[in-house]
Design a protein around this motif. Sequence first.
Motif, PDB file in Angstrom:
ATOM      1  N   ARG A 211       1.082  -0.946  -0.102  1.00 30.59           N
ATOM      2  CA  ARG A 211      -0.010   0.229   0.241  1.00 30.59           C
ATOM      3  C   ARG A 211       0.803   1.383   0.319  1.00 30.59           C
ATOM      4  NH1 ARG A 211      -5.712   0.261   2.006  1.00 30.59           N
ATOM      5  NH2 ARG A 211      -5.082  -1.694   3.928  1.00 30.59           N
ATOM      6  N   SER A 236       1.989  -6.840  -2.368  1.00 36.93           N
ATOM      7  CA  SER A 236       0.827  -7.966  -0.996  1.00 36.93           C
ATOM      8  C   SER A 236      -1.014  -7.429  -1.770  1.00 36.93           C
ATOM      9  CB  SER A 236       0.889  -5.955  -0.338  1.00 36.93           C
ATOM     10  OG  SER A 236       0.343  -5.130  -0.232  1.00 36.93           O
ATOM     11  N   ARG A 237      -1.494  -8.152  -1.269  1.00 34.89           N
ATOM     12  CA  ARG A 237      -2.777  -8.463  -1.185  1.00 34.89           C
ATOM     13  C   ARG A 237      -3.859  -7.317  -1.003  1.00 34.89           C
ATOM     14  NH1 ARG A 237      -7.868 -10.472   2.198  1.00 34.89           N
ATOM     15  NH2 ARG A 237      -9.414 -10.731   1.023  1.00 34.89           N
ATOM     16  N   VAL A 251       2.109 -12.294  -3.027  1.00 36.06           N
ATOM     17  CA  VAL A 251       2.497 -12.833  -2.496  1.00 36.06           C
ATOM     18  C   VAL A 251       2.049 -13.296  -1.074  1.00 36.06           C
ATOM     19  CG1 VAL A 251       4.461 -13.185  -1.112  1.00 36.06           C
ATOM     20  CG2 VAL A 251       4.898 -12.143  -3.468  1.00 36.06           C
ATOM     21  N   THR A 254      -2.548 -16.678  -0.052  1.00 35.17           N
ATOM     22  CA  THR A 254      -3.367 -16.809  -1.030  1.00 35.17           C
ATOM     23  C   THR A 254      -2.937 -16.089  -2.083  1.00 35.17           C
ATOM     24  OG1 THR A 254      -4.598 -14.177  -0.033  1.00 35.17           O
ATOM     25  CG2 THR A 254      -5.352 -16.510   0.497  1.00 35.17           C
ATOM     26  N   SER A 269       3.651  -3.553   5.308  1.00 33.97           N
ATOM     27  CA  SER A 269       3.936  -3.704   6.657  1.00 33.97           C
ATOM     28  C   SER A 269       4.357  -5.746   6.966  1.00 33.97           C
ATOM     29  CB  SER A 269       2.411  -3.645   7.333  1.00 33.97           C
ATOM     30  OG  SER A 269       1.750  -4.331   7.140  1.00 33.97           O
ATOM     31  N   GLN A 273       0.121 -13.215   6.670  1.00 36.41           N
ATOM     32  CA  GLN A 273       0.109 -13.523   5.759  1.00 36.41           C
ATOM     33  C   GLN A 273       0.653 -13.316   4.495  1.00 36.41           C
ATOM     34  OE1 GLN A 273      -2.239 -11.672   7.460  1.00 36.41           O
ATOM     35  NE2 GLN A 273      -3.105 -12.751   8.331  1.00 36.41           N
ATOM     36  N   HIS A 274       1.818 -11.977   4.481  1.00 33.88           N
ATOM     37  CA  HIS A 274       2.161 -12.073   3.590  1.00 33.88           C
ATOM     38  C   HIS A 274       3.837 -12.804   3.150  1.00 33.88           C
ATOM     39  CE1 HIS A 274       3.716  -9.299   0.188  1.00 33.88           C
ATOM     40  NE2 HIS A 274       5.028  -9.241   0.852  1.00 33.88           N
ATOM     41  N   ASN A 288      10.608   1.473   4.039  1.00 36.25           N
ATOM     42  CA  ASN A 288       9.473   1.764   4.420  1.00 36.25           C
ATOM     43  C   ASN A 288       9.820   2.853   5.487  1.00 36.25           C
ATOM     44  OD1 ASN A 288       7.393   1.199   6.676  1.00 36.25           O
ATOM     45  ND2 ASN A 288       6.860  -0.385   5.298  1.00 36.25           N
ATOM     46  N   ASP A 306      10.694   6.648   2.588  1.00 39.39           N
ATOM     47  CA  ASP A 306       9.466   6.993   1.345  1.00 39.39           C
ATOM     48  C   ASP A 306       9.808   6.073   0.416  1.00 39.39           C
ATOM     49  OD1 ASP A 306       7.044   8.185   0.222  1.00 39.39           O
ATOM     50  OD2 ASP A 306       8.690   8.859  -0.906  1.00 39.39           O
ATOM     51  N   VAL A 307       9.485   5.446  -0.636  1.00 38.73           N
ATOM     52  CA  VAL A 307       8.985   4.408  -1.236  1.00 38.73           C
ATOM     53  C   VAL A 307      10.158   5.015  -2.685  1.00 38.73           C
ATOM     54  CG1 VAL A 307       8.648   2.730  -3.265  1.00 38.73           C
ATOM     55  CG2 VAL A 307       7.576   2.848  -1.033  1.00 38.73           C
TER      56      VAL A 307
HETATM   57  C1  FAD Z   1      -6.834 -14.969   5.418  1.00 39.16           C
HETATM   58  C2  FAD Z   1      -6.071 -14.018   4.974  1.00 39.16           C
HETATM   59  C3  FAD Z   1      -5.055 -13.865   4.409  1.00 39.16           C
HETATM   60  C4  FAD Z   1      -4.366 -12.506   3.147  1.00 39.16           C
HETATM   61  N1  FAD Z   1      -3.342 -13.391   2.434  1.00 39.16           N
HETATM   62  C5  FAD Z   1      -2.249 -12.182   1.675  1.00 39.16           C
HETATM   63  C6  FAD Z   1      -1.769 -12.393   1.105  1.00 39.16           C
HETATM   64  O1  FAD Z   1      -1.555 -13.696   0.755  1.00 39.16           O
HETATM   65  N2  FAD Z   1      -0.459 -11.587   0.590  1.00 39.16           N
HETATM   66  C7  FAD Z   1      -0.409 -10.807   1.454  1.00 39.16           C
HETATM   67  O2  FAD Z   1       0.545  -9.765   0.790  1.00 39.16           O
HETATM   68  N3  FAD Z   1      -1.510 -10.345   2.527  1.00 39.16           N
HETATM   69  C8  FAD Z   1      -2.664 -11.262   2.540  1.00 39.16           C
HETATM   70  N4  FAD Z   1      -3.539 -10.964   3.468  1.00 39.16           N
HETATM   71  C9  FAD Z   1      -3.778  -9.231   3.589  1.00 39.16           C
HETATM   72  C10 FAD Z   1      -2.275  -9.141   5.347  1.00 39.16           C
HETATM   73  O3  FAD Z   1      -3.037  -9.352   6.458  1.00 39.16           O
HETATM   74  C11 FAD Z   1      -2.372  -7.191   5.275  1.00 39.16           C
HETATM   75  O4  FAD Z   1      -3.906  -6.404   4.974  1.00 39.16           O
HETATM   76  C12 FAD Z   1      -1.769  -7.297   3.748  1.00 39.16           C
HETATM   77  O5  FAD Z   1      -0.625  -8.079   3.137  1.00 39.16           O
HETATM   78  C13 FAD Z   1      -1.272  -5.384   3.940  1.00 39.16           C
HETATM   79  O6  FAD Z   1      -0.689  -5.226   2.838  1.00 39.16           O
HETATM   80  P1  FAD Z   1       0.455  -3.747   2.769  1.00 39.16           P
HETATM   81  O7  FAD Z   1       2.042  -4.315   3.660  1.00 39.16           O
HETATM   82  O8  FAD Z   1       0.577  -3.234   1.553  1.00 39.16           O
HETATM   83  O9  FAD Z   1      -0.691  -3.426   3.869  1.00 39.16           O
HETATM   84  P2  FAD Z   1      -0.179  -2.053   5.018  1.00 39.16           P
HETATM   85  O10 FAD Z   1      -0.622  -2.856   6.396  1.00 39.16           O
HETATM   86  O11 FAD Z   1      -1.505  -1.217   4.809  1.00 39.16           O
HETATM   87  O12 FAD Z   1       1.129  -1.599   5.170  1.00 39.16           O
HETATM   88  C14 FAD Z   1       1.837  -0.959   4.422  1.00 39.16           C
HETATM   89  C15 FAD Z   1       3.192  -0.486   4.949  1.00 39.16           C
HETATM   90  O13 FAD Z   1       3.416   1.048   4.047  1.00 39.16           O
HETATM   91  C16 FAD Z   1       4.547   1.596   5.184  1.00 39.16           C
HETATM   92  N5  FAD Z   1       4.768   2.947   4.057  1.00 39.16           N
HETATM   93  C17 FAD Z   1       3.113   3.935   4.090  1.00 39.16           C
HETATM   94  N6  FAD Z   1       3.786   5.070   3.180  1.00 39.16           N
HETATM   95  C18 FAD Z   1       4.671   4.422   2.744  1.00 39.16           C
HETATM   96  C19 FAD Z   1       5.401   5.386   1.600  1.00 39.16           C
HETATM   97  N7  FAD Z   1       5.841   6.817   1.676  1.00 39.16           N
HETATM   98  N8  FAD Z   1       6.802   4.718   1.636  1.00 39.16           N
HETATM   99  C20 FAD Z   1       7.122   3.661   2.379  1.00 39.16           C
HETATM  100  N9  FAD Z   1       6.232   2.807   3.156  1.00 39.16           N
HETATM  101  C21 FAD Z   1       5.078   3.349   2.947  1.00 39.16           C
HETATM  102  C22 FAD Z   1       3.362   2.037   6.251  1.00 39.16           C
HETATM  103  O14 FAD Z   1       4.885   2.093   7.213  1.00 39.16           O
HETATM  104  C23 FAD Z   1       3.343  -0.114   5.994  1.00 39.16           C
HETATM  105  O15 FAD Z   1       3.965  -0.010   6.884  1.00 39.16           O
HETATM  106  C24 FAD Z   1      -4.697 -12.064   3.640  1.00 39.16           C
HETATM  107  C25 FAD Z   1      -5.192 -11.519   5.588  1.00 39.16           C
HETATM  108  C26 FAD Z   1      -6.016 -12.824   5.895  1.00 39.16           C
HETATM  109  C27 FAD Z   1      -7.199 -12.215   6.810  1.00 39.16           C
END
Ligand code: FAD
Lengths: 331, 254
Positions: A211, A236-237, A251, A254, A269, A273-274, A288, A306-307
Motif C-alpha cells: 500500500r 501485497s494483498r 505474494v 493466498t 507492513s 499472511q504476507h 518503509n 519513502d518508497v
Molecule cells: C486470511 C487472510 C489471507 C491473507 N493473504 C494475504 C496474502 O496472500 N498476501 C498479502 O500480502 N496479504 C494477505 N492478507 C492481508 C494482510 O493481512 C495485510 O492486510 C496485507 O498484507 C497488508 O498489505 P500492505 O503491507 O501493502 O499494507 P499495510 O499493512 O497498509 O502496510 C503499508 C506499509 O507501507 C508503509 N508505508 C506507507 N507509506 C509509505 C511510503 N510512502 N513509503 C514507504 N513505506 C510506506 C507503512 O509504514 C506500512 O508498513 C491476508 C489476510 C487475511 C485475513
Amino acid sequence: MVLAFIEHVAGAPTMLSLEVLTMANRLAGEMGTQLEAIAIGPNAAAATGILSSYGVSTLHVADDGRLADYAPAAWAHAIAELVREVDPDVVIGTASDRGGEVMAHVATRMKLPMAANCTEIAPGDPFTVIRQRWGGSLLEEAHLKGTIKLLTLAPHALTAAASPSRTEVTTHAFSPALDDKDFRVRLQPQVEVDTGKISLAQARVVVGGGRGVGSAEGFAALEELAGLLGGAVGCSRAVTSLGWRPHSDQVGQTGTRIAPDLYIACGISGAIQHMVGCRAAKHILAINTDAGAPIVAQADYAVIGDVQKVLAAVNAEVRRVKAGEPSRSPA
Amino acid sequence: MNVLVCVKRVPATAGQITLTADAQDIDTRYLGFTISPHEECAVEEAVRMIEAHGGSTTVLTLGPEAATDQLRDAMALGIERAILLQSDGREWDPVATASAIVEAIEAEGAAGRSYDLVLFGNESADSAGYQVGVRVADALDLPCATGIKAIELSDGRATVRRQTESGWESAELALPAVVTVKEGLNLPRYPSLPGRLKAKKKEVERITPQWRDGGLEKVRLKLPVQAEHTVEILGKNGDAGAQLVEVFQRLRLL
Ligand SMILES: Cc1cc2nc3c(=O)[nH]c(=O)nc-3n(C[C@H](O)[C@H](O)[C@H](O)COP(=O)(O)OP(=O)(O)OC[C@H]3O[C@@H](n4cnc5c(N)ncnc54)[C@H](O)[C@@H]3O)c2cc1C
C-alpha cells in the motif's frame, strides 16, 4: 506398512514426493515396518531406480491407460482400492494441489479422517501430528484417528535425503476396477504462450510493493528496479484488492510463495499472511517509512524512508553502475 | 442457475498471532473477522453468474451466531439468501463440517431447492483442512474440481481452469457440480451502502447441526519458532543508493 503416494513426471518423482519418501522412510523405520509406494500415470514404473534410494520395497503401479490423464477421482479410486488390498498403517502424499486433492478423495472413499499439511508425525497411540494452519504461520498439534492414518506432508517440512543403502524394489502392477463416473473430471494441460517474463516463483530477485507504493503508477519505479536486476515484481494483498496489480503478482498465503535470493519489500507492513509467502527468501530488504513496521524486524536490511524517494536514488545508482561508472561512495 | 456458496468466518489477523492462555485458539479480543479470501471470490463469482445467467444465490456458513456478520457481508454484495449452520463454538473438523453441510444441502433438496453449482474456498484461511469441498462432492456424488481460478458456464456445463507450476490445466464439468476456488478468480467488489442496508434487514435461516467426532482432534496450537534475527539499517530516503548497490553486488545480483 507405510504407503507413499508419489507424483512424478515420466517416472522422475517431484521434489515434494522425494520429501514425502524421506519422511515416510523415517516413519516406517520408527514404526518398525516397511515402506511401499504407489505411482500413477505414464512411465510410473521407471520410478523404481530413485525409489530404491528411499527405502521403498514395493512400487505399486496402477495399470490402466485411462489414468494417463489426471483424473482426481479415478486416481483416488485406484489408491483406495490398493489401500483396501494391502491394508497399510499410514498413507502419506504431498500437499501439492494434486496430492491434496487426491488424498481428500481417498479419505471420503475410505470414510477416514485426513490431516493436511503435516510437518511432524509421531506414530503411536494416539497418533500425533503437527500440521500447518494459516499457511504455516500457526501450527496445530492434533490427534489423527481412524484405522488407517491418511495425511499430506507440508512442502519443505524437511529436506529430501536419499539413504546411502539401496533397497530392491519390486514392481506390482494392478488394474483397479475403475468406473466411468471416476472420469467425470479430467484435467488437461493447456499450452501456454511463453511471455518471456520471469516468473514470480522462480525469480532470483523480487521487488514487492505494498500500500505504501501509493498508486498503480507508483509501481513504475519497482518495475524499473526489477528490470535492472533481472527480477520480477510482486505485491501485497492490499495492492491487489485496490486493483493496482493483478492477483498473479500477489505474494503470500493466498498468493504465490516466492524463494528469491533477495526480496525487496517496498511499503509493505509485513502481515503474517504476507510473510508466509516470502519466508523462503534468502535475504529481505525492507523499504518503509515506519522503522517499527513488522517487516523491518524480519528483514536483513532496511532503508527507512519513502518508497519513491529511496527507489529513485537506488535506480539512479544501479543505472550508473551498470553503465560502468563508479558507484558514489556512501555520504 | 442456482448457486450455493459455502464460506467461513476467520479472524483478520495481521502483524502477529497471539494465542489464548489454553492454546486452543487465536486470541481474537482485538481482532476483526472476515470471510476467508478464497471464499470472498466465490461470493463474487456467484453474484456475477446470476447477473449474467439469472437464477438465485444462497450463502451458507457453519459457525457461531456471530458468523451472521459474514453472511450479511455476502448478502451486501448481492447474495439473496443466507443459512447459518449454528455451531456451539467448538471447532468442527473437516469430516464434521462436511457432514453438516451435506445434510443441509440434502434438506434444501428435500424442500425443492436444488443447486446447480456449490462453491467452496479451496481451503479455509485458518484451519486449512483442504478437503471439505471434496468431501461434500463425494458424499453427494457430484463431480468436483479444486483450486480453480477461472469458471465459464455454458449449456449446463462449467469449464474451469487451475494454475499449475508451468501454466494452466482445465476441465469440463457437467452441472450440478462442486467447485473449490482460489483467490485470483476475480476481484471482489466492495459492498454498496444500499447493499449493506438491505443485507442488514434480511433474515438468516438457522439450522443447528449435531457435532460429531470426525477423527481429527485439535490438541493445542503453537507458534512456529522464529530464528534470532538482526536487521542492518542502511540509511534513510535518498542517501542509501550506494549502500544498496553494495548489497546487490555482495549478493551477486549486479
Ligand atoms: C486470511 C487472510 C489471507 C491473507 N493473504 C494475504 C496474502 O496472500 N498476501 C498479502 O500480502 N496479504 C494477505 N492478507 C492481508 C494482510 O493481512 C495485510 O492486510 C496485507 O498484507 C497488508 O498489505 P500492505 O503491507 O501493502 O499494507 P499495510 O499493512 O497498509 O502496510 C503499508 C506499509 O507501507 C508503509 N508505508 C506507507 N507509506 C509509505 C511510503 N510512502 N513509503 C514507504 N513505506 C510506506 C507503512 O509504514 C506500512 O508498513 C491476508 C489476510 C487475511 C485475513
